[in-house]
Design a protein around this motif. Sequence first.
Motif, mmCIF file in Angstrom:
data_model
loop_
_atom_site.group_PDB
_atom_site.id
_atom_site.type_symbol
_atom_site.label_atom_id
_atom_site.label_comp_id
_atom_site.label_asym_id
_atom_site.label_seq_id
_atom_site.Cartn_x
_atom_site.Cartn_y
_atom_site.Cartn_z
ATOM 1 N N ILE A 1 0.847 -1.192 0.000
ATOM 2 C CA ILE A 1 0.000 0.000 0.000
ATOM 3 C C ILE A 1 0.884 1.245 0.000
ATOM 4 C CG2 ILE A 1 -1.762 1.278 1.286
ATOM 5 C CD1 ILE A 1 -2.742 -1.391 2.357
ATOM 6 N N TRP B 1 -4.064 3.646 -2.378
ATOM 7 C CA TRP B 1 -3.876 2.733 -3.504
ATOM 8 C C TRP B 1 -2.574 1.979 -3.264
ATOM 9 C CZ3 TRP B 1 -6.809 0.116 -6.186
ATOM 10 C CH2 TRP B 1 -6.468 -0.458 -7.414
ATOM 11 N N ILE B 2 -2.212 1.104 -4.184
ATOM 12 C CA ILE B 2 -0.990 0.329 -4.033
ATOM 13 C C ILE B 2 0.206 1.108 -4.563
ATOM 14 C CG2 ILE B 2 -2.226 -1.869 -4.185
ATOM 15 C CD1 ILE B 2 -1.270 -2.098 -7.073
ATOM 16 N N SER C 1 -6.783 -1.488 2.501
ATOM 17 C CA SER C 1 -5.976 -2.180 3.511
ATOM 18 C C SER C 1 -5.810 -3.635 3.095
ATOM 19 C CB SER C 1 -6.637 -2.102 4.885
ATOM 20 O OG SER C 1 -7.915 -2.715 4.864
#
Length: 256
Positions: free
Chosen positions: A19, A25-26, A223
Amino acid sequence: MKIIVAIKQVPERDAQVRIDAAGKWIDESDIQFALNESDAYALEEALRLKEQHGGEVVVLTAGPERAGQTLREALAKGADRGIHIESFDLGGFDALGVAKLLAAAIEPENPDLVLTGLQSDDLGLGQTGVILAELLGLPHASLILHVEATTTGFKVKRELEEGWFQSIELPSPAALTIQSGGNKLRYATLMGIKRAKSKEVRRAAASELASDAAPVVILESISLPQKQRSTQILPGTAKEAAAALVEKLKFEVRVL
């Protein structure tokens, strides 16, 4: 027959996901990207229809500059030309906003058929193709495994629950969302890769296509799932427990 296939570039399925610092977002700085799986099947369906009936396959994507690599992959497999809606960050759009961008790019093309994948591997919303059909005012069907052209439109095979299927007919033009697994995917040939370099890719800025694409749904945070262990005792005889285990593996765990 002109077929437009909307495709998306997503993180590879085996990518190690982290994250980002904002928690929304990633972290994309160190991962590889690939063509979304169900979009690959939509492309395959379009190429098969073109081989059977002739015409043109146009691939359409929205995303940053790196998404052009996915367009070239589709062109190498046999698509005729591409349209790249350039947007630095698709995170600023929800499913409705992305569908508005795609619809604005598709309308001038006047296609006979619009194909999208059922859902994306990253967000998995399963909404963009359905909303796109509504915006374009086209008849629509989802969970499609096979498409057959008829004299008046298309006959499609839909996947339903518990191994059931449905065959329906739609007039042309139409929009369909394609399920994974309906066909065997082809690989790009060396000749196809060489030809892709000279095929047309038209670029359009997202800001020029849809001024009203501001999101109505905002992603606040993401998450990682919490790891947990649990034990479940299956009652009954050994035969009954085995049957219950098979059911759980098939419909809950989805490994059978």
